[in-house]
Scaffold this motif. Structure first.
Motif, short mmCIF file in Angstrom:
data_model
loop_
_atom_site.label_atom_id
_atom_site.label_comp_id
_atom_site.label_asym_id
_atom_site.label_seq_id
_atom_site.Cartn_x
_atom_site.Cartn_y
_atom_site.Cartn_z
N HIS A 24 3.59 -63.14 -62.25
CA HIS A 24 3.80 -63.86 -61.07
C HIS A 24 4.26 -65.30 -61.31
O HIS A 24 4.71 -66.06 -60.29
N TRP A 25 3.84 -65.87 -62.44
CA TRP A 25 4.02 -67.13 -62.63
C TRP A 25 5.64 -67.64 -62.52
O TRP A 25 6.03 -68.60 -62.14
N GLY A 26 6.33 -66.39 -63.15
CA GLY A 26 7.68 -66.73 -63.07
C GLY A 26 8.43 -65.95 -61.85
O GLY A 26 8.60 -64.84 -62.01
N PRO A 27 8.77 -66.76 -60.97
CA PRO A 27 9.08 -65.96 -59.56
C PRO A 27 10.59 -65.55 -59.70
O PRO A 27 11.14 -65.67 -60.87
N PRO A 28 10.89 -64.60 -58.53
CA PRO A 28 12.38 -64.18 -58.69
C PRO A 28 13.10 -65.27 -58.92
O PRO A 28 14.26 -64.89 -59.50
N GLU A 29 13.14 -66.59 -58.33
CA GLU A 29 14.10 -67.53 -58.54
C GLU A 29 14.41 -67.55 -60.13
O GLU A 29 15.66 -68.12 -60.58
N PHE A 30 13.37 -67.48 -60.77
CA PHE A 30 13.29 -67.65 -62.44
C PHE A 30 14.21 -66.52 -63.07
O PHE A 30 14.96 -66.41 -63.79
N VAL A 31 13.55 -65.15 -62.85
CA VAL A 31 13.81 -63.92 -63.44
C VAL A 31 15.52 -63.70 -63.03
O VAL A 31 16.12 -63.16 -63.81
N ASN A 32 15.77 -64.11 -61.77
CA ASN A 32 17.18 -64.02 -61.26
C ASN A 32 18.16 -65.22 -61.48
O ASN A 32 19.31 -65.19 -61.30
N TRP A 33 17.50 -66.03 -62.37
CA TRP A 33 18.41 -67.36 -62.86
C TRP A 33 19.56 -67.05 -63.69
O TRP A 33 19.24 -66.08 -64.49
N GLU A 34 20.64 -67.37 -63.22
CA GLU A 34 22.05 -67.43 -63.96
C GLU A 34 21.76 -67.52 -65.53
O GLU A 34 22.59 -66.94 -66.41
N TYR A 35 20.87 -68.56 -65.70
CA TYR A 35 20.78 -68.93 -67.23
C TYR A 35 19.61 -68.17 -67.99
O TYR A 35 18.94 -68.40 -68.98
N TYR A 36 18.92 -67.10 -67.27
CA TYR A 36 17.65 -66.44 -67.84
C TYR A 36 17.82 -65.87 -69.31
O TYR A 36 17.20 -65.91 -70.16
N ASN A 37 18.98 -65.01 -69.10
CA ASN A 37 19.34 -64.15 -70.36
C ASN A 37 19.74 -65.36 -71.52
O ASN A 37 19.44 -65.29 -72.84
N GLU A 38 20.41 -66.37 -71.24
CA GLU A 38 20.91 -67.45 -72.22
C GLU A 38 19.66 -68.35 -72.75
O GLU A 38 19.53 -68.55 -74.05
N LEU A 39 18.55 -68.40 -71.97
CA LEU A 39 17.16 -68.99 -72.37
C LEU A 39 16.72 -68.27 -73.34
O LEU A 39 16.35 -68.92 -74.52
N TRP A 40 16.32 -66.92 -73.17
CA TRP A 40 15.85 -66.22 -74.26
C TRP A 40 16.86 -65.93 -75.67
O TRP A 40 16.34 -65.89 -76.66
N LYS A 41 18.37 -65.82 -75.26
CA LYS A 41 19.00 -65.62 -76.50
C LYS A 41 18.72 -67.06 -77.34
O LYS A 41 18.98 -66.84 -78.74
N GLY A 42 18.83 -68.17 -76.52
CA GLY A 42 18.84 -69.36 -77.55
C GLY A 42 17.58 -69.60 -78.49
O GLY A 42 17.72 -70.03 -79.46
N ILE A 43 16.41 -69.28 -77.69
CA ILE A 43 15.30 -69.27 -78.41
C ILE A 43 15.14 -68.11 -79.63
O ILE A 43 14.72 -68.53 -80.74
N LEU A 44 15.46 -67.07 -79.18
CA LEU A 44 15.55 -65.90 -80.47
C LEU A 44 16.45 -66.53 -81.59
O LEU A 44 16.32 -66.14 -82.73
N ASP A 45 17.86 -66.71 -81.16
CA ASP A 45 18.77 -66.98 -82.45
C ASP A 45 18.21 -68.20 -83.01
O ASP A 45 18.58 -68.25 -84.32
N TYR A 46 17.58 -69.29 -82.31
CA TYR A 46 17.05 -70.35 -83.11
C TYR A 46 15.79 -69.91 -84.23
O TYR A 46 15.82 -70.30 -85.50
N LEU A 47 15.26 -69.00 -83.71
CA LEU A 47 13.80 -68.59 -84.41
C LEU A 47 14.26 -67.61 -85.70
O LEU A 47 13.60 -67.87 -86.94
N THR A 48 15.37 -66.82 -85.25
CA THR A 48 15.74 -65.99 -86.49
C THR A 48 17.01 -66.20 -87.15
O THR A 48 17.65 -65.67 -88.34
N LYS A 49 17.41 -67.69 -87.09
CA LYS A 49 18.62 -68.09 -87.94
C LYS A 49 18.29 -68.11 -89.19
O LYS A 49 17.26 -68.51 -89.59
#
Length: 247
Positions: free
Chosen positions: A222-247
């Motif tokens: 619930h803290w992450g509302p539909p406006e966040f889950v459907n955000w056009e940058y949602y996938n890019e956000l997690w990709k950036g974090i994972l790419d940095y962590l696993t680089k």
């Protein structure tokens, strides 16, 4: 070869009593919130293994060999007791590995770790989650509170980028609102990249040979509302974090 990511948590069961005058009856439901973040990480090119909360006591890895199959371990809305109290330990008093210590050792030996917020993350609702009282505290780029750490914002609160970093490269300055988050404190061991109401929202750090990051709100309602889950940058956000962590 695809990098493998382990996600644990993001599931719950509800048991409801319905009262209709003299009579009552019960319903139960099992639900998962892992869908959006799992899809985002898979679309970023990673292979995802998922362990829901009710399976984690038995199925979350007990050995370093098992953990090292993964480039990153993600805990999202899963309390420390679920990892600490394996059935054999709680019911039969049999010694088992401390999986919070195992995660710490995994990071220090070169693994990566991400904690995502929720009622059962960081210190959590009623201070029941208490990761700040486990070895995981030593590989978090923020400090957990000693009290119930929920910062509820029904009016909505918007994250603010405060530091450019490869983990959030390409994300816009304007973000959707959130309805709450886990309040934590910045530390000298971590870099706060994004704040929310002045508190850490996204932070990263290096510990030993590995890296860790935190995202202190929900990856889904619930803290992450539909406006966040459907955000056009949602996938890019997690990709950036994972790419940095696993680089």
């Amino acid at each position: 070869m695809q990098k493998k990511v382990l996600i644990a948590g993001e599931s719950w069961m509800s048991y409801t009593t319905h009262v209709k005058g003299f009579d009552s009856f019960y319903t139960s439901v099992y639900e998962e919130g892992v869908g959006p973040i799992r899809t985002a990480i898979e679309q970023a090119g990673y292979q995802v293994d998922y362990i829901p909360n009710h399976h984690a006591p038995e199925k979350f890895p007990f050995t370093m060999e098992e953990l090292k199959e993964y480039s990153c371990v993600i805990l999202s809305d899963i309390g420390s007791n679920t990892l600490l109290l394996a059935p054999d330990t709680f019911s039969k008093s049999i010694r088992k590995p401390n999986r919070c210590q195992l995660i710490k050792d995994y990071v220090e030996q070169g693994g990566s770790f991400l904690m995502v917020g929720g009622y059962m993350s960081f210190t959590g609702v009623d201070a029941k989650t208490r990761y700040g009282q486990t070895p995981i505290k030593d590989v978090l780029p923020v400090e957990c509170l000693d009290i119930d750490d929920r910062a509820e914002h029904p009016e909505g609160v918007v994250p603010v980028i405060v530091k450019e970093h490869e983990a959030i490269k390409g994300l816009p300055k304007e973000w959707p609102h959130f309805l709450g988050y886990n309040k934590t404190k910045a530390t000298a061991q971590g870099e706060v990249l994004v704040t929310i109401d002045g508190d850490p929202f996204i932070a990263v750090g290096e510990f030993g040979k590995g890296k860790s990051a935190v995202f202190t709100s929900d990856c889904a309602p619930h803290w992450g509302p539909p406006e966040f889950v459907n955000w056009e940058y949602y996938n890019e956000l997690w990709k950036g974090i994972l790419d940095y962590l696993t680089k």
